[in-house]
Design an enzyme around this catalytic site. Structure first.
Site, PDB file in Angstrom:
ATOM      1  N   CYS A  61      48.324  89.088 -11.893  1.00 55.96           N
ATOM      2  CA  CYS A  61      47.538  88.736 -10.531  1.00 55.96           C
ATOM      3  C   CYS A  61      48.398  88.369  -9.515  1.00 55.96           C
ATOM      4  O   CYS A  61      49.789  88.229  -9.703  1.00 55.96           O
ATOM      5  CB  CYS A  61      46.665  87.474 -10.836  1.00 55.96           C
ATOM      6  N   ASP A 119      20.194  79.679  -9.172  1.00 54.76           N
ATOM      7  CA  ASP A 119      19.323  79.341 -10.363  1.00 54.76           C
ATOM      8  C   ASP A 119      18.213  78.538  -9.738  1.00 54.76           C
ATOM      9  O   ASP A 119      17.805  78.532  -8.580  1.00 54.76           O
ATOM     10  CB  ASP A 119      20.060  78.510 -11.237  1.00 54.76           C
ATOM     11  N   CYS A 165      50.850  85.414 -10.488  1.00 52.26           N
ATOM     12  CA  CYS A 165      51.698  85.467 -11.366  1.00 52.26           C
ATOM     13  C   CYS A 165      52.930  86.305 -10.732  1.00 52.26           C
ATOM     14  O   CYS A 165      54.023  86.305 -11.249  1.00 52.26           O
ATOM     15  CB  CYS A 165      51.360  86.046 -12.543  1.00 52.26           C
ATOM     16  N   HIS A 167      44.754  82.638 -10.052  1.00 52.33           N
ATOM     17  CA  HIS A 167      44.857  83.146 -11.187  1.00 52.33           C
ATOM     18  C   HIS A 167      43.935  83.260 -12.714  1.00 52.33           C
ATOM     19  O   HIS A 167      43.423  84.052 -13.087  1.00 52.33           O
ATOM     20  CB  HIS A 167      46.084  82.239 -11.787  1.00 52.33           C
ATOM     21  N   ASP A 193      27.540  82.851 -17.041  1.00 51.86           N
ATOM     22  CA  ASP A 193      28.202  82.037 -16.114  1.00 51.86           C
ATOM     23  C   ASP A 193      28.778  80.751 -16.781  1.00 51.86           C
ATOM     24  O   ASP A 193      28.302  80.161 -17.959  1.00 51.86           O
ATOM     25  CB  ASP A 193      26.999  81.470 -14.971  1.00 51.86           C
ATOM     26  N   CYS A 215      49.484  88.150 -17.327  1.00 52.61           N
ATOM     27  CA  CYS A 215      48.580  88.516 -16.292  1.00 52.61           C
ATOM     28  C   CYS A 215      49.332  89.100 -15.084  1.00 52.61           C
ATOM     29  O   CYS A 215      50.443  88.830 -14.791  1.00 52.61           O
ATOM     30  CB  CYS A 215      48.196  86.877 -15.745  1.00 52.61           C
TER      31      CYS A 215
HETATM   32 ZN   LIG Z   1      47.961  85.507 -13.006  1.00 52.01          ZN
END
Ligand SMILES: [Zn+2]
Length: 394
Positions: A344, A93, A347, A373, A289, A342
């Protein structure tokens, strides 16, 4: 030659666009989340961990990099990618947001100052902004030329023209003067960008920033003025600075009305909630963002909502409503995954009970696993937005 921003699908229902933003360090499928990596690090993660999250694009703050380690150190290292080993597209930025957050009183009448709005030594002139470093108290002057030269040295793929962030409480008179100043600084930023000095070996592209505060005519005038300048990308600034959801949505809509046929990539600077992201996507914004997913992770607030059904996120609400508090007693012996929605690495591998244990013992691994996560979850959320546009549902 392939364009740097391609829009393979445009929605017929809304102004949403499914795009591909390309640069020297890769491609970003849009609409996309831009993960905040303020000091050239995504807090708690190694760059290798980022591959577990699907992170496409990282936001690094020029103000922080200038104060430490200094833009010259980053340049000596060969630029921010080599310095940090974060090998994905990066945007820096202008530094304006942080500089002005030190001067919360600017443009606000004295009787309206709150506790946080006492003058802090930030001085603004046509030339730029002077302030004291929060690290060592040294005087620093940010001008458009300095900001762009520092961003060339830092060497991100995308950089941002120097702008003044205005509080929404600022008067119309101040907002107009400030927006005029931002337009002049935009021209000076372009001139500095054209100079070859300190430019990295790869191609950088610059975002022009639209301001205009709370005023429709000023926002639209700023959108037109910035869009007429030879910027390769456009950003909307100052919408999330202490303003209510309704105001944010009005400002996004006004600018969308001016820009919706423009083919350049559009970034919404500093969005605060997922419902606002969906609103912004429908108004034709491509990248967003936000510090929340990583900040929440370090607070033990973990996303636990079904990202497959985007309807759930339409209604204005706080992001905290999409999370669970892993510190809650009920998770002490919960052997289930963090979120049933989820997939991921965290998880699939660890239980709520283990994360609860790590957080309650303030073990560093907790912050790392929680961040993986949350970032994976938010990337899936955006992936579903993209599918939804492709499938004609958004
Ligand atoms: Zn997860």
């Amino acid at each position: 030659m392939k364009p740097y921003f391609d829009i393979p699908h445009s929605s017929s229902k809304t102004r949403a666009r499914r795009g591909v933003l390309s640069c020297a360090h890769g491609v970003v499928q849009t609409p996309a989340f831009v993960t905040v990596g303020t000091k050239a690090t995504v807090k708690a993660l190694t760059p290798e961990d980022l591959t577990l999250t699907g992170t496409q694009y990282i936001f690094v703050n020029t103000y922080h990099m200038v104060l430490a380690p200094g833009e010259n150190v980053v340049q000596q290292a060969g630029g921010v990618h080599t310095f940090s080993h974060m090998n994905v597209p990066i945007i820096t930025d202008s530094g304006g947001f942080q500089v002005f957050s030190l001067g919360k009183h600017l443009g606000v009448e004295e009787q309206d100052w709150n506790e946080k709005q006492k003058p802090t030594g930030v001085k603004i002139s046509e030339d730029g902004v002077q302030f004291r470093s929060h690290i060592d108290g040294k005087k620093v002057l940010f001008t458009p030329e300095f900001s762009i030269s520092a961003q060339k040295k830092i060497g991100a793929d995308f950089i941002v023209a120097f702008d003044e962030d205005i509080l929404n409480k600022a008067s119309e008179k101040y907002t107009k003067e400030s927006t005029e100043r931002t337009h002049l600084w935009a021209q000076r930023s372009l001139a500095e960008f054209e100079r070859k000095d300190d430019a990295p070996s790869h191609r950088q592209r610059m975002y022009g920033v639209i301001h205009g505060g709370r005023f429709e005519d000023l926002r639209k005038w700023s959108a037109q003025t910035i869009a007429e300048m030879p910027f390769e990308c456009l950003a909307l600034g100052g919408v999330s600075v202490g303003i209510e959801n309704k105001e944010l949505r009005e400002e996004v809509s006004w600018v969308s009305d001016v820009l919706h046929t423009d083919q350049r990539p559009r970034h919404l600077l500093g969005i605060s909630t997922l419902p606002d992201v969906i609103f912004g996507v429908k108004k034709g914004f491509d990248t967003f963002d936000c510090v929340l997913p990583t900040r929440y992770a370090r607070m033990g607030r973990l996303y636990d909502a079904d990202y497959h059904s985007l309807d759930r996120f339409e209604k204005p609400q706080r992001d905290v409503d999409f999370t669970l508090d892993i510190m809650a007693k009920k998770y002490k012996s919960d052997m289930g995954p963090i979120s049933e929605y989820c997939e991921c690495h965290v998880c699939k591998t660890y239980s709520r009970a283990y994360l609860h244990h790590l957080f309650s013992q303030r073990e560093l691994l907790g912050y790392r696993l929680a961040t993986i996560h949350n970032l994976y979850w938010i990337e899936q959320f955006f992936g579903n937005i993209r599918k939804s546009i492709e499938g004609g549902k958004m």
